[in-house]
Motif scaffolding. Structure first.
Motif, PDB file in Angstrom:
ATOM      1  N   VAL A 136    -105.277   2.755 -25.391  1.00  0.00           N
ATOM      2  CA  VAL A 136    -105.969   2.377 -24.152  1.00  0.00           C
ATOM      3  C   VAL A 136    -105.774   3.447 -23.085  1.00  0.00           C
ATOM      4  CG1 VAL A 136    -106.024   0.704 -22.256  1.00  0.00           C
ATOM      5  CG2 VAL A 136    -105.960  -0.096 -24.625  1.00  0.00           C
ATOM      6  N   ASP A 172    -111.834  -0.887 -33.626  1.00  0.00           N
ATOM      7  CA  ASP A 172    -111.204  -1.168 -32.331  1.00  0.00           C
ATOM      8  C   ASP A 172    -110.362   0.022 -31.891  1.00  0.00           C
ATOM      9  OD1 ASP A 172    -109.927  -2.139 -30.104  1.00  0.00           O
ATOM     10  OD2 ASP A 172    -108.956  -3.817 -31.124  1.00  0.00           O
ATOM     11  N   THR A 174    -108.972   0.539 -29.223  1.00  0.00           N
ATOM     12  CA  THR A 174    -107.831   0.180 -28.380  1.00  0.00           C
ATOM     13  C   THR A 174    -106.569  -0.030 -29.212  1.00  0.00           C
ATOM     14  OG1 THR A 174    -108.243  -2.218 -28.386  1.00  0.00           O
ATOM     15  CG2 THR A 174    -109.340  -0.911 -26.668  1.00  0.00           C
ATOM     16  N   THR A 175    -106.736  -0.151 -30.517  1.00  0.00           N
ATOM     17  CA  THR A 175    -105.570  -0.252 -31.403  1.00  0.00           C
ATOM     18  C   THR A 175    -105.492   0.926 -32.370  1.00  0.00           C
ATOM     19  OG1 THR A 175    -106.780  -1.638 -32.986  1.00  0.00           O
ATOM     20  CG2 THR A 175    -105.490  -2.771 -31.295  1.00  0.00           C
TER      21      THR A 175
END
Length: 195
Positions: A136, A172, A174-175
């Motif tokens: 992030v 994803d 963000t991960t």
């Protein structure tokens, strides 16, 4: 010297020695931002972009000239230690310094090797995560933090009324920051681009 002069930020981190607490504190206390350009430092140390060029998500988007450029390196400072540079970035982040994602990609020439426009920004995000940023934080370094530091209030975030420059990916990021390469669609100023 830059911190004492009152500059807003610097591009590139030094790679000739490990950081000191004094330099990190000076940058943090001055409220400066830093664009580390980690993929450029890696290239300066002789590290090519071969791994990135081998990724099919990147390879299909490179023409021959950019592929050759990405697969080469500047190799002007082979005695450098990438771990020292990553530690510097980690220390800057820990001190609360705004880190911005940038690559300093130039042109498709092998003597400017290890970098390719667009693709290397994804590589820079991976290096930022390797340096200790969360996915992030790395994504913000390429979007909201950069927009804020450059006074671009109309972009960098997803919100009503802002410029609609969007990247839709599968997965994803963000991960798993590598998911930024799983591009499904791109919008520029609200118009979907044909890929």
């Amino acid at each position: 010297m830059a911190a004492e002069a009152g500059v807003d930020g610097v591009v590139h981190v030094f790679m000739d020695r490990p950081h000191t607490a004094e330099i990190v504190d000076s940058i943090a206390e001055a409220g400066m931002f830093v664009v580390p350009c980690l993929c450029l430092d890696a290239s300066m140390m002789g590290i090519t972009g071969n791994t990135l060029a081998d990724d099919p998500r990147v390879a299909r988007r490179l023409d021959d000239k950019w592929e050759k450029t990405l697969r080469s390196s500047y190799n002007r400072y082979p005695q450098g230690r990438l771990d020292d540079v990553l530690e510097t970035v980690r220390a800057l982040a820990t001190a609360g310094v705004d880190l911005l994602a940038g690559t300093d990609a130039s042109m498709a020439e092998t003597f400017f090797g290890g970098l390719a426009h667009g693709a290397s920004l994804h590589h820079e995000l991976q290096y930022l995560v390797q340096a200790g940023l969360t996915p992030v934080q790395a994504l913000r370094a390429a979007t909201a933090t950069t927009a804020r530091r450059f006074g671009l209030g109309d972009r960098g975030r997803i919100a009503e009324g802002l410029r609609a420059d969007l990247l839709l990916v599968d997965g994803d990021p963000t991960t798993n920051i590598g998911d930024t390469l799983d591009i499904r669609a791109v919008w520029r100023r609200g118009s979907r681009l044909v890929s």
